[in-house]
Structures are given as structure tokens and as C-alpha cells.
Design an enzyme around this catalytic site. Structure first.
Site, PDB file in Angstrom:
ATOM      1  NE  ARG A 179      -2.289   1.967   2.715  1.00  0.00           N
ATOM      2  CZ  ARG A 179      -1.924   0.588   2.565  1.00  0.00           C
ATOM      3  NH1 ARG A 179      -3.186  -0.151   2.157  1.00  0.00           N
ATOM      4  NH2 ARG A 179      -0.896  -0.076   2.409  1.00  0.00           N
ATOM      5  CB  CYS A 237      -2.604  -2.576  -4.164  1.00  0.00           C
ATOM      6  SG  CYS A 237      -2.094  -4.122  -3.988  1.00  0.00           S
TER       7      CYS A 237
END
Length: 283
Positions: A179, A237
Site C-alpha cells: 500500500r 496509517c
């Protein structure tokens, strides 16, 4: 005082004269298309640590999703009311657990610490670490607590602060490496990372059994990522949940760190903010 507790020590404390308040915050991030959301409340009803009160991450540990991200910080007054209903008192220890991943428990840990509670720990390894010890299906009815949240005890970043830290300090990206690189993005609008951020997947904070790696190993890991040379450290995050786990791991390693609560889900709401891809911090 450490930020984590073993199942054995928790069992002893629950049998002692000053048992901690127990919070069950089981939660899972669902990325499968069409999959029903995980029902933490049902899991709690099916079996929980005796005396534990369920707290819903999506509804009680976060505000409504929107421009501030998928899990923005909750209204402080509402959070305080939730904690008091759960029996949280300013002079009583709190222990939090989840299903074992540790992310949700760390989010609740961070919120209580950020709002001034002095004695909060996460059950290391979560419910799985409880082993064969008995569970309960009885609904807990704690006496009303007295905790009054006062934000500011831990460092908090907004988007501008995160961008500045990526340039001038050390900003760690706690998401999975693919990611970070922008190869996949199962949840948010676009893949990639904040320019200058360093990839530091949260999964590498724990051992195979889901418990935290020893403090010395964590310290070595974070030093290799740049904490030894950084005056300030921050973490983000996807939505400020797994990053809280990283902040907890950093605390175990002796490194204070700020949380960018809005994280990538807030960052990418504004299309004018830059996005980097690939394995390097800068494109």
C-alpha cells in the site's frame, strides 16, 4: 509502568484487591468487497473476559467518517461519556484487549492516554493470549466511572504537521508495504504515501503468536528506520488505527511518537496534497 500486560499478570490482577477496568474492543478492518462488517458486539456476547465491557471502535472510538478520514478522533465529551459508562475511573487501571491483532486495543489505549488517563495497558496478544482461561457471556454492569478526558497528554499531528515531519523529522507509514508503494489500495481513494514518509509496516512489531517483539528488538528495528537520528517521530496509517499500534510499539522501544490521526484516508481527501509511489520515501 509498561504499556502492555501479559495474560498471566492480568489474571492475577483481576483476582487481586484492585482489579483493572476491562475494555473489549474487538474489531476488524474489512477489505473484501461485499463482505459483511465484523460484529464485535456479537463476538463479545458470545464470550469475553469476565467483567469486560464492549466498546465499539467505529462508533465510540471514532467520529463519523468524512473529510477528516475514515476514523477521525471522536468528540472528546462523547468519548468521556463512553468511558464513564464503561466504568473507567481516573484512579483505576484500565486494560484493553481485542481479538489479537492489537490495532483496536492500541487505538483505545492511545485515546485514553491522549486524554490524560495515567494507567492504561493493552493485553499482549489479545484474546488469543487468554488461552484456556474461562470466558463469560454475562453482560457487565459496571458502576459509573468518573474519568474526565483532557486532551494533549500525547502528541497529535494534523495533515500539515505530518507533511512537515516527513520533511524535517521522521514520519513512519504503518501500512503494509504494497500500500505504501501504491501497488494496491483496497480501502482509500488512491495508493501511495506521503512524500518523505518511511515504510514501517505494523505487522513487523509482533512475533508469530501476535505478541509484541521484545523491547530491544523493537528499538533496533526503529533505529534502523531512522529514530536514532530524528529529533521528532510521527506515525500514520490508513485511518489512525494501526498507527496507534505503532505508537505503542515505539513507546515500548523508548521512543516517543506523535500520531497523525487522520492518516492516509484524510490526506487523500484533498487532491492538492502530493502523493508519492514506489519503495523510496521521495518519488
Amino acid at each position: 509502568m509498561t504499556a502492555i500486560i501479559t495474560a498471566s499478570d492480568l489474571s492475577d490482577e483481576l483476582a487481586g484487591e484492585r482489579p483493572p477496568v476491562l475494555l473489549d474492543v474487538r474489531w476488524q478492518l474489512s477489505t473484501a468487497v461485499g463482505a459483511p462488517p465484523f460484529d464485535g458486539r456479537a463476538a463479545h456476547a458470545a464470550g469475553h473476559l469476565p467483567g469486560a465491557v464492549f466498546v465499539d471502535l467505529d462508533r465510540e472510538l471514532a467520529g463519523a467518517p468524512g473529510e477528516r478520514g475514515r476514523h477521525p478522533l471522536p468528540d472528546v465529551g462523547e468519548f468521556g461519556a463512553v468511558m464513564r459508562r464503561a466504568g473507567v475511573r481516573a484512579d483505576t487501571p484500565v486494560v484493553i484487549y481485542d481479538g489479537g491483532q492489537g490495532w483496536a486495543a492500541a487505538r483505545a489505549w492511545w485515546l485514553l492516554r491522549w486524554t490524560g488517563h495515567p494507567d492504561v495497558r493493552v493485553l499482549d496478544g489479545g484474546l488469543a493470549a487468554w488461552g484456556e482461561r474461562p470466558l463469560s457471556t454475562a453482560a457487565a454492569t459496571p458502576a459509573e466511572g468518573d474519568f474526565q478526558p483532557e486532551p494533549g497528554a500525547l502528541a497529535l499531528l494534523d495533515a500539515d504537521g505530518a507533511a512537515a515531519l516527513a520533511r524535517e523529522g521522521l514520519l513512519l507509514d504503518a501500512r503494509a508495504a504494497e500500500r505504501y508503494r501504491g501497488e494496491v489500495e483496497p480501502v482509500d481513494r488512491v495508493g501511495g504515501h506521503i512524500p518523505g514518509a518511511v515504510s514501517a509496516p505494523t505487522a513487523q512489531n509482533v512475533s508469530a503468536d501476535g505478541t509484541f517483539r521484545p523491547a530491544a528488538e523493537l528499538a533496533a528495528r526503529f533505529a534502523s528506520l531512522g529514530t536514532a537520528d530524528a529529533a521528532e517521530v510521527g506515525v500514520y496509517c490508513g485511518s489512525g488505527v494501526s498507527a496507534a499500534h505503532q505508537v505503542l510499539a515505539l513507546e515500548l522501544a523508548g521512543v516517543p511518537a506523535a500520531l497523525y490521526a487522520g492518516s492516509w484516508s484524510e490526506w487523500t481527501q484533498d487532491e492538492s496534497r502530493p502523493v508519492a509511489t514506489g519503495a523510496r520515501p521521495h518519488p
